[in-house]
Design a protein around this motif. Sequence first.
Motif, PDB file in Angstrom:
ATOM      1  N   ASP A 147      42.496  35.323  33.332  1.00  0.00           N
ATOM      2  CA  ASP A 147      41.843  34.915  34.674  1.00  0.00           C
ATOM      3  C   ASP A 147      42.134  36.116  35.811  1.00  0.00           C
ATOM      4  OD1 ASP A 147      44.306  34.238  34.716  1.00  0.00           O
ATOM      5  OD2 ASP A 147      44.301  32.135  35.481  1.00  0.00           O
ATOM      6  N   GLN A 148      42.577  37.183  35.299  1.00  0.00           N
ATOM      7  CA  GLN A 148      43.094  38.079  36.249  1.00  0.00           C
ATOM      8  C   GLN A 148      42.322  39.163  36.337  1.00  0.00           C
ATOM      9  OE1 GLN A 148      47.126  39.818  35.825  1.00  0.00           O
ATOM     10  NE2 GLN A 148      46.952  41.017  37.800  1.00  0.00           N
ATOM     11  N   HIS A 149      41.657  40.088  37.509  1.00  0.00           N
ATOM     12  CA  HIS A 149      40.895  41.101  37.508  1.00  0.00           C
ATOM     13  C   HIS A 149      41.701  42.272  37.534  1.00  0.00           C
ATOM     14  CE1 HIS A 149      37.920  37.947  38.524  1.00  0.00           C
ATOM     15  NE2 HIS A 149      38.213  37.919  39.867  1.00  0.00           N
ATOM     16  N   ARG A 152      30.780  49.250  52.397  1.00  0.00           N
ATOM     17  CA  ARG A 152      31.329  48.997  51.114  1.00  0.00           C
ATOM     18  C   ARG A 152      31.532  47.427  50.667  1.00  0.00           C
ATOM     19  NH1 ARG A 152      34.220  53.173  53.868  1.00  0.00           N
ATOM     20  NH2 ARG A 152      33.981  55.077  52.981  1.00  0.00           N
ATOM     21  N   ILE A 153      31.695  47.555  49.480  1.00  0.00           N
ATOM     22  CA  ILE A 153      31.763  46.106  48.631  1.00  0.00           C
ATOM     23  C   ILE A 153      33.416  46.070  48.637  1.00  0.00           C
ATOM     24  CG2 ILE A 153      31.429  44.591  46.909  1.00  0.00           C
ATOM     25  CD1 ILE A 153      28.992  46.413  46.245  1.00  0.00           C
ATOM     26  N   ASP A 154      33.948  44.712  49.117  1.00  0.00           N
ATOM     27  CA  ASP A 154      35.410  44.666  49.041  1.00  0.00           C
ATOM     28  C   ASP A 154      35.675  43.784  47.808  1.00  0.00           C
ATOM     29  OD1 ASP A 154      38.017  44.076  49.778  1.00  0.00           O
ATOM     30  OD2 ASP A 154      37.351  42.899  51.755  1.00  0.00           O
ATOM     31  N   TYR A 155      36.347  44.594  47.176  1.00  0.00           N
ATOM     32  CA  TYR A 155      36.982  43.821  45.935  1.00  0.00           C
ATOM     33  C   TYR A 155      38.663  43.788  46.073  1.00  0.00           C
ATOM     34  CZ  TYR A 155      33.154  44.034  43.026  1.00  0.00           C
ATOM     35  OH  TYR A 155      31.744  43.998  42.572  1.00  0.00           O
ATOM     36  N   GLY A 156      38.981  43.665  47.390  1.00  0.00           N
ATOM     37  CA  GLY A 156      40.443  43.367  47.691  1.00  0.00           C
ATOM     38  C   GLY A 156      41.281  44.676  47.523  1.00  0.00           C
ATOM     39  N   GLY A 157      41.826  45.206  46.609  1.00  0.00           N
ATOM     40  CA  GLY A 157      42.601  46.479  46.363  1.00  0.00           C
ATOM     41  C   GLY A 157      41.884  47.778  46.412  1.00  0.00           C
ATOM     42  N   LEU A 158      40.330  47.428  46.149  1.00  0.00           N
ATOM     43  CA  LEU A 158      39.351  48.447  46.091  1.00  0.00           C
ATOM     44  C   LEU A 158      38.063  48.215  47.213  1.00  0.00           C
ATOM     45  CD1 LEU A 158      39.264  49.480  42.189  1.00  0.00           C
ATOM     46  CD2 LEU A 158      40.337  50.834  44.287  1.00  0.00           C
ATOM     47  N   ARG A 159      37.728  49.166  47.762  1.00  0.00           N
ATOM     48  CA  ARG A 159      36.315  48.970  48.486  1.00  0.00           C
ATOM     49  C   ARG A 159      35.650  49.894  48.000  1.00  0.00           C
ATOM     50  NH1 ARG A 159      39.367  48.706  54.246  1.00  0.00           N
ATOM     51  NH2 ARG A 159      40.344  46.638  54.061  1.00  0.00           N
ATOM     52  N   LEU A 160      34.251  49.644  47.399  1.00  0.00           N
ATOM     53  CA  LEU A 160      33.517  50.340  46.678  1.00  0.00           C
ATOM     54  C   LEU A 160      32.080  50.526  47.369  1.00  0.00           C
ATOM     55  CD1 LEU A 160      34.162  48.880  43.238  1.00  0.00           C
ATOM     56  CD2 LEU A 160      35.366  50.733  44.099  1.00  0.00           C
ATOM     57  N   LEU A 196      43.003  42.889  42.451  1.00  0.00           N
ATOM     58  CA  LEU A 196      41.558  42.754  42.799  1.00  0.00           C
ATOM     59  C   LEU A 196      41.278  41.313  42.890  1.00  0.00           C
ATOM     60  CD1 LEU A 196      40.371  45.611  40.314  1.00  0.00           C
ATOM     61  CD2 LEU A 196      41.236  45.962  42.752  1.00  0.00           C
ATOM     62  N   ARG A 197      39.971  41.351  43.397  1.00  0.00           N
ATOM     63  CA  ARG A 197      39.380  39.891  43.801  1.00  0.00           C
ATOM     64  C   ARG A 197      37.789  40.145  43.680  1.00  0.00           C
ATOM     65  NH1 ARG A 197      41.453  40.609  48.977  1.00  0.00           N
ATOM     66  NH2 ARG A 197      39.431  40.454  50.600  1.00  0.00           N
ATOM     67  N   ARG A 198      37.250  39.067  43.321  1.00  0.00           N
ATOM     68  CA  ARG A 198      35.560  39.126  43.421  1.00  0.00           C
ATOM     69  C   ARG A 198      35.120  39.093  45.076  1.00  0.00           C
ATOM     70  NH1 ARG A 198      32.710  38.317  38.924  1.00  0.00           N
ATOM     71  NH2 ARG A 198      33.825  37.427  37.171  1.00  0.00           N
ATOM     72  N   PRO A 199      34.268  39.791  45.630  1.00  0.00           N
ATOM     73  CA  PRO A 199      33.859  39.966  46.520  1.00  0.00           C
ATOM     74  C   PRO A 199      33.834  38.465  47.458  1.00  0.00           C
ATOM     75  CG  PRO A 199      32.543  41.437  45.442  1.00  0.00           C
ATOM     76  CD  PRO A 199      33.331  40.493  44.493  1.00  0.00           C
ATOM     77  N   ASN A 200      33.521  37.380  46.639  1.00  0.00           N
ATOM     78  CA  ASN A 200      33.210  36.146  47.250  1.00  0.00           C
ATOM     79  C   ASN A 200      34.395  35.253  47.234  1.00  0.00           C
ATOM     80  OD1 ASN A 200      33.174  35.675  44.696  1.00  0.00           O
ATOM     81  ND2 ASN A 200      31.367  34.248  44.607  1.00  0.00           N
ATOM     82  N   GLU A 201      35.681  35.892  46.811  1.00  0.00           N
ATOM     83  CA  GLU A 201      37.042  35.172  46.568  1.00  0.00           C
ATOM     84  C   GLU A 201      37.886  35.558  48.029  1.00  0.00           C
ATOM     85  OE1 GLU A 201      37.706  34.905  41.820  1.00  0.00           O
ATOM     86  OE2 GLU A 201      38.937  36.656  43.043  1.00  0.00           O
ATOM     87  N   GLN A 202      38.539  34.745  48.410  1.00  0.00           N
ATOM     88  CA  GLN A 202      39.576  34.864  49.514  1.00  0.00           C
ATOM     89  C   GLN A 202      40.776  35.451  48.893  1.00  0.00           C
ATOM     90  OE1 GLN A 202      38.829  34.734  52.619  1.00  0.00           O
ATOM     91  NE2 GLN A 202      36.468  34.158  52.241  1.00  0.00           N
ATOM     92  N   PRO A 203      41.698  35.961  49.562  1.00  0.00           N
ATOM     93  CA  PRO A 203      42.874  36.499  49.050  1.00  0.00           C
ATOM     94  C   PRO A 203      43.823  35.269  48.896  1.00  0.00           C
ATOM     95  CG  PRO A 203      42.395  37.708  51.337  1.00  0.00           C
ATOM     96  CD  PRO A 203      41.193  36.515  51.063  1.00  0.00           C
ATOM     97  N   GLY A 204      44.470  35.625  47.645  1.00  0.00           N
ATOM     98  CA  GLY A 204      45.265  34.312  47.202  1.00  0.00           C
ATOM     99  C   GLY A 204      44.767  33.433  45.833  1.00  0.00           C
ATOM    100  N   GLU A 205      43.223  33.786  45.852  1.00  0.00           N
ATOM    101  CA  GLU A 205      42.470  33.039  44.959  1.00  0.00           C
ATOM    102  C   GLU A 205      42.321  33.597  43.263  1.00  0.00           C
ATOM    103  OE1 GLU A 205      39.660  30.613  47.817  1.00  0.00           O
ATOM    104  OE2 GLU A 205      38.629  32.006  46.450  1.00  0.00           O
ATOM    105  N   SER A 206      42.755  34.753  43.440  1.00  0.00           N
ATOM    106  CA  SER A 206      42.435  35.797  42.106  1.00  0.00           C
ATOM    107  C   SER A 206      43.884  36.215  41.293  1.00  0.00           C
ATOM    108  CB  SER A 206      41.882  37.205  42.533  1.00  0.00           C
ATOM    109  OG  SER A 206      42.731  37.833  43.337  1.00  0.00           O
ATOM    110  N   GLY A 207      44.886  35.242  41.395  1.00  0.00           N
ATOM    111  CA  GLY A 207      45.949  35.313  40.319  1.00  0.00           C
ATOM    112  C   GLY A 207      47.005  36.473  41.020  1.00  0.00           C
ATOM    113  N   GLU A 208      47.002  36.461  42.354  1.00  0.00           N
ATOM    114  CA  GLU A 208      48.009  37.618  42.713  1.00  0.00           C
ATOM    115  C   GLU A 208      49.443  37.128  42.581  1.00  0.00           C
ATOM    116  OE1 GLU A 208      47.018  38.216  46.811  1.00  0.00           O
ATOM    117  OE2 GLU A 208      44.988  39.135  46.235  1.00  0.00           O
ATOM    118  N   ASP A 209      49.732  35.909  42.322  1.00  0.00           N
ATOM    119  CA  ASP A 209      51.068  35.255  42.011  1.00  0.00           C
ATOM    120  C   ASP A 209      51.178  35.269  40.575  1.00  0.00           C
ATOM    121  OD1 ASP A 209      51.568  35.138  44.643  1.00  0.00           O
ATOM    122  OD2 ASP A 209      50.697  33.023  44.880  1.00  0.00           O
ATOM    123  N   ARG A 210      50.340  35.845  39.650  1.00  0.00           N
ATOM    124  CA  ARG A 210      50.625  35.683  38.126  1.00  0.00           C
ATOM    125  C   ARG A 210      51.360  36.841  37.766  1.00  0.00           C
ATOM    126  NH1 ARG A 210      44.951  34.364  38.675  1.00  0.00           N
ATOM    127  NH2 ARG A 210      44.763  32.029  38.716  1.00  0.00           N
TER     128      ARG A 210
END
Length: 219
Positions: A68-70, A45-53, A189-203
């Motif tokens: 800038d938020q998925h 599966r592809i890891d999008y953070g909150g979803l694995r597809l 959610l985050r892009r598969p090549n992003e690390q946790p915390g890089e996708s605007g989770e604190d916004r």
Amino acid sequence: MRTVFRRRRRREQPEQAVEQAQEPAAPTRESGPWDADEPHPDTDRIDYGGLRLPDNPDFDIRPATVGDQHVSVVVRYEESMLSLQALAAPRSSGLWDEIRIKIRAQAKDLKEQEGPFGTELSGEIKAADGNVRPVRYLGIDGPRWLLLGLISGKGTHDEAVSAAFVDFIKDVVVVRGDEPMAREEPIPLRRPNEQPGESGEDRPRLNPFKRGPEISEIR
């Protein structure tokens, strides 16, 4: 380059302990969508953070972004589109009955019908460009989450395309996490090549049912 999620294999046990090593528990249901904490098939599966597809080359998968938020993922297949979003739900009850009422308040021409995941909504809505298009809303309640899907295009009426999307959803894994979340808050959610915390989770979180980022506006 996308990241494919695979379960970690257990390290080999000493010979005398092999018989005691436990294999992953078998799924207790025939199909998903799955919660990350329940036994589910060990497939790529592809890891999008909150979803694995599901990692299937027949489907073109892209994150849908507001600012800038998925906020969701968009799955394209055979001139059709499936949008998926996971929302936090109360521990005591599901959200789909409540969300269905909110969607119908915005799109009064939608009708309830029974589908592969229970009650769904179908009909036509007026898109942001002014065109009228057929849609199907699907909602699946899980443990402390709701997986909300929107199908548009041929998948609303073509049985083969619809079945392909249903099979795709049945292999989705929702990663709710243990952190406190507000009711109806989108699971990050985050892009598969992003690390946790890089996708605007604190916004500030986005409400998908306000005008603008609601899932029905994503094309």
